[in-house]
Design a protein around this motif. Structure first.
Motif, PDB file in Angstrom:
ATOM      1  N   GLY A 288     -34.623 -27.029  13.178  1.00 33.75           N
ATOM      2  CA  GLY A 288     -34.783 -26.452  11.841  1.00 33.75           C
ATOM      3  C   GLY A 288     -36.031 -25.608  11.719  1.00 33.75           C
ATOM      4  N   VAL A 289     -37.162 -26.139  12.200  1.00 30.33           N
ATOM      5  CA  VAL A 289     -38.437 -25.408  12.127  1.00 30.33           C
ATOM      6  C   VAL A 289     -38.376 -24.129  12.951  1.00 30.33           C
ATOM      7  CG1 VAL A 289     -40.892 -25.487  12.737  1.00 30.33           C
ATOM      8  CG2 VAL A 289     -39.831 -27.459  11.641  1.00 30.33           C
ATOM      9  N   LEU A 290     -37.862 -24.228  14.181  1.00 31.70           N
ATOM     10  CA  LEU A 290     -37.799 -23.053  15.062  1.00 31.70           C
ATOM     11  C   LEU A 290     -36.842 -21.990  14.520  1.00 31.70           C
ATOM     12  CD1 LEU A 290     -37.840 -24.685  18.619  1.00 31.70           C
ATOM     13  CD2 LEU A 290     -39.640 -23.319  17.542  1.00 31.70           C
ATOM     14  N   SER A 291     -35.681 -22.446  14.019  1.00 28.83           N
ATOM     15  CA  SER A 291     -34.709 -21.492  13.465  1.00 28.83           C
ATOM     16  C   SER A 291     -35.298 -20.706  12.314  1.00 28.83           C
ATOM     17  CB  SER A 291     -33.447 -22.228  12.989  1.00 28.83           C
ATOM     18  OG  SER A 291     -32.815 -22.867  14.057  1.00 28.83           O
ATOM     19  N   LEU A 292     -36.041 -21.412  11.454  1.00 28.46           N
ATOM     20  CA  LEU A 292     -36.628 -20.745  10.286  1.00 28.46           C
ATOM     21  C   LEU A 292     -37.784 -19.837  10.694  1.00 28.46           C
ATOM     22  CD1 LEU A 292     -36.309 -20.681   7.183  1.00 28.46           C
ATOM     23  CD2 LEU A 292     -38.173 -22.312   7.075  1.00 28.46           C
ATOM     24  N   SER A 293     -38.658 -20.326  11.569  1.00 30.66           N
ATOM     25  CA  SER A 293     -39.833 -19.531  11.952  1.00 30.66           C
ATOM     26  C   SER A 293     -39.448 -18.307  12.771  1.00 30.66           C
ATOM     27  CB  SER A 293     -40.824 -20.401  12.736  1.00 30.66           C
ATOM     28  OG  SER A 293     -40.204 -20.944  13.883  1.00 30.66           O
ATOM     29  N   LEU A 294     -38.355 -18.412  13.547  1.00 28.45           N
ATOM     30  CA  LEU A 294     -37.898 -17.267  14.348  1.00 28.45           C
ATOM     31  C   LEU A 294     -36.841 -16.436  13.627  1.00 28.45           C
ATOM     32  CD1 LEU A 294     -37.578 -19.086  17.816  1.00 28.45           C
ATOM     33  CD2 LEU A 294     -39.442 -17.609  17.028  1.00 28.45           C
ATOM     34  N   LYS A 295     -36.547 -16.838  12.356  1.00 29.38           N
ATOM     35  CA  LYS A 295     -35.564 -16.141  11.521  1.00 29.38           C
ATOM     36  C   LYS A 295     -34.179 -16.058  12.189  1.00 29.38           C
ATOM     37  CE  LYS A 295     -39.057 -13.343   9.143  1.00 29.38           C
ATOM     38  NZ  LYS A 295     -39.460 -14.504   8.351  1.00 29.38           N
ATOM     39  N   ILE A 296     -33.792 -17.164  12.841  1.00 34.03           N
ATOM     40  CA  ILE A 296     -32.475 -17.246  13.471  1.00 34.03           C
ATOM     41  C   ILE A 296     -31.500 -17.870  12.468  1.00 34.03           C
ATOM     42  CG2 ILE A 296     -31.132 -18.301  15.325  1.00 34.03           C
ATOM     43  CD1 ILE A 296     -33.747 -18.403  16.953  1.00 34.03           C
ATOM     44  N   ARG A 297     -30.345 -17.224  12.279  1.00 35.45           N
ATOM     45  CA  ARG A 297     -29.303 -17.807  11.429  1.00 35.45           C
ATOM     46  C   ARG A 297     -28.003 -17.871  12.222  1.00 35.45           C
ATOM     47  NH1 ARG A 297     -29.237 -19.238   6.369  1.00 35.45           N
ATOM     48  NH2 ARG A 297     -27.071 -18.736   6.050  1.00 35.45           N
ATOM     49  N   PRO A 298     -27.783 -18.983  12.929  1.00 34.38           N
ATOM     50  CA  PRO A 298     -26.560 -19.103  13.740  1.00 34.38           C
ATOM     51  C   PRO A 298     -25.343 -19.293  12.840  1.00 34.38           C
ATOM     52  CG  PRO A 298     -27.799 -21.147  13.788  1.00 34.38           C
ATOM     53  CD  PRO A 298     -28.600 -20.189  12.952  1.00 34.38           C
ATOM     54  N   ILE A 299     -24.792 -18.198  12.366  1.00 33.87           N
ATOM     55  CA  ILE A 299     -23.734 -18.238  11.341  1.00 33.87           C
ATOM     56  C   ILE A 299     -22.511 -19.023  11.809  1.00 33.87           C
ATOM     57  CG2 ILE A 299     -22.696 -16.028  12.040  1.00 33.87           C
ATOM     58  CD1 ILE A 299     -23.079 -17.387   8.433  1.00 33.87           C
ATOM     59  N   GLU A 300     -22.197 -18.943  13.104  1.00 34.30           N
ATOM     60  CA  GLU A 300     -21.025 -19.670  13.602  1.00 34.30           C
ATOM     61  C   GLU A 300     -21.215 -21.185  13.490  1.00 34.30           C
ATOM     62  OE1 GLU A 300     -22.619 -17.361  15.337  1.00 34.30           O
ATOM     63  OE2 GLU A 300     -21.207 -15.688  15.443  1.00 34.30           O
ATOM     64  N   ILE A 301     -22.457 -21.649  13.777  1.00 38.21           N
ATOM     65  CA  ILE A 301     -22.739 -23.090  13.683  1.00 38.21           C
ATOM     66  C   ILE A 301     -22.680 -23.547  12.228  1.00 38.21           C
ATOM     67  CG2 ILE A 301     -24.471 -24.885  14.090  1.00 38.21           C
ATOM     68  CD1 ILE A 301     -25.439 -23.280  16.477  1.00 38.21           C
ATOM     69  N   ILE A 302     -23.235 -22.722  11.328  1.00 38.97           N
ATOM     70  CA  ILE A 302     -23.214 -23.061   9.903  1.00 38.97           C
ATOM     71  C   ILE A 302     -21.775 -23.101   9.383  1.00 38.97           C
ATOM     72  CG2 ILE A 302     -23.866 -22.247   7.587  1.00 38.97           C
ATOM     73  CD1 ILE A 302     -26.473 -21.212   8.870  1.00 38.97           C
ATOM     74  N   GLN A 303     -20.945 -22.150   9.835  1.00 39.56           N
ATOM     75  CA  GLN A 303     -19.535 -22.151   9.426  1.00 39.56           C
ATOM     76  C   GLN A 303     -18.820 -23.390   9.948  1.00 39.56           C
ATOM     77  OE1 GLN A 303     -18.136 -18.295  10.769  1.00 39.56           O
ATOM     78  NE2 GLN A 303     -18.288 -17.460   8.713  1.00 39.56           N
ATOM     79  N   PHE A 304     -19.128 -23.764  11.188  1.00 39.77           N
ATOM     80  CA  PHE A 304     -18.542 -24.995  11.737  1.00 39.77           C
ATOM     81  C   PHE A 304     -18.959 -26.200  10.902  1.00 39.77           C
ATOM     82  CE2 PHE A 304     -19.231 -28.854  14.215  1.00 39.77           C
ATOM     83  CZ  PHE A 304     -17.940 -29.101  14.685  1.00 39.77           C
ATOM     84  N   ALA A 305     -20.231 -26.232  10.523  1.00 40.66           N
ATOM     85  CA  ALA A 305     -20.746 -27.345   9.717  1.00 40.66           C
ATOM     86  C   ALA A 305     -20.028 -27.422   8.375  1.00 40.66           C
ATOM     87  CB  ALA A 305     -22.250 -27.189   9.507  1.00 40.66           C
TER      88      ALA A 305
END
Length: 397
Positions: free
Chosen positions: A320-337
């Motif tokens: 969570g911290v790394l995704s936010l700090s690196l501005k990564i939004r893995p849309i496929e993972i979020i859609q799966f979730a």
């Protein structure tokens, strides 16, 4: 009274996250007080399901996932259900953790400005890490009581500042209406309140505080008071947002920005504190719930300080911290979730109602007729909501 308050506080704090604040803000800005009834019904449904999960936890002294694992006798059905649970909770909570941490950082931005915003995710991550690493339920309980108090004060004061019309609030609360284009917002309000991972979290956490069936009255008191408080906070956000003339609300921080021109810096600071508290609580409870689910599903029998338990929440928090700090939004993972959680809610609601009716598990503490009527109603609603959330991901309608 306060000695009887327990895990319910963590559950209430868990569902009041950045997603709930955003959904409530959109509801208030788009429809005024008209959708307060939807939040009210969501809270009643949440109370009913969480009471069942908590009662199961106290009576069985086991987590919900472990009881499901034991009661599903068919190997293939058991594997399928556990795979859905693991996928929805572990992967889902990992995908959503960046949003939870992001909510807390938005609160810090509202309070302290953008100058040091690059460090905010790491500060939030460190605070969440420190509290979870202590491995003490009592410490978490006290911290969450404080954060709930902060949220309550912040959002209630924000709502009062807007000088709402009480008669219109009562109308929105007790006279259900279905505004045009309001269905998705209603679904969002219910979906952010009736949260599947909270059922697993509650069933496990009650074991940390209560060991006897004689404590069931305290368990119910804790659940009702805490969930009602959480629902009241959510309603105050809708009420505050209804005062914003702008329709351009796409995130939680927009509520603070929208109130500032009307009511000055005070509104922004109160919203900032509330948003920070909401974000930090969700950033803690999401990894904690995932660790409990992994513990039950894999049969580890680990406690809060066990390295396997810690490894799960560290992984989720770190991603969570790394995704936010690196501005990564893995849309496929979020859609799966989203798909997994949409499928999980009706499955877990059905299994929960089934289990709390089993004499061999619950004995004389199994569901009453009224409990079952409420449970079956929620199951029908959860199937509808689950289908809508899955269709929404695929843009089918």
């Amino acid at each position: 009274m306060f000695k009887k308050i327990g895990p319910g506080v963590l559950i209430a704090a868990a569902f009041i996250g950045p997603g709930t604040i955003t959904a409530c803000s959109i509801a208030g800005v788009g429809f005024g007080y008209a959708l307060l009834w939807a939040m009210f019904l969501s809270i009643l449904a949440t109370m009913a399901l969480q009471e069942m999960a908590a009662r199961l936890g106290v009576v069985s002294q086991k987590g919900l996932a472990l009881v499901i694992r034991e009661q599903l006798k068919s190997k293939w059905i058991r594997i399928a259900v556990l795979m859905i649970i693991i996928g929805a909770i572990l992967i889902g909570n990992t995908a959503y953790e960046a949003g939870n941490i992001g909510g807390a950082t938005l609160g810090m931005t509202a309070l302290f400005g953008n100058k040091y915003s690059v460090y905010y995710p790491f500060i939030v991550g460190f605070l969440a890490f420190a509290l979870l690493w202590m491995g003490s339920y009592k410490v978490l309980e006290k911290v969450f009581v404080g954060l709930i108090f902060l949220m309550s004060l912040s959002f209630i004061v924000t709502a009062i500042i807007t000088q709402p019309d009480v008669s219109l609030i009562l109308k929105g609360l007790f006279l259900p209406t279905f505004p045009e284009e309001g269905l998705l917002t209603i679904i969002a309000l219910v979906g952010t309140t009736v949260v599947p991972y909270n059922l697993f979290l509650h069933a496990s956490l009650v074991n940390e505080k209560w060991k006897s069936k004689d404590d069931l009255r305290s368990v119910r008191w804790d659940t009702i008071v805490s969930i009602a408080t959480g629902g009241f906070i959510s309603m105050t956000i809708i009420i505050a947002a209804a005062a914003i003339p702008s329709k351009e609300i796409v995130g939680a921080l927009d509520l603070a920005k929208g109130l500032e021109p009307l009511f000055g810096n005070a509104a922004r600071y109160f919203m900032g504190v509330g948003l920070f508290a909401a974000g930090i609580t969700s950033a803690i409870t999401a990894p904690l719930a995932a660790a409990y689910v992994a513990n039950n599903c894999f049969g580890w029998n680990a406690d809060l300080k066990d390295w396997k338990f810690r490894l799960v929440w560290i992984l989720i928090l770190g991603v969570g911290v790394l995704s936010l700090s690196l501005k990564i939004r893995p849309i496929e993972i979020i859609q799966f979730a989203q798909i997994a959680n949409g499928a999980l809610l009706p499955v877990i609601a059905i299994l929960l109602v089934w289990i709390v009716n089993k004499n061999e598990v619950m004995g004389k503490y199994r569901n009453s007729f009224i409990h079952n009527i409420i449970g079956f109603t929620i199951i029908v609603l959860s199937i509808f909501l689950g289908a809508k959330s899955i269709f929404k991901v695929f843009d089918l309608f």
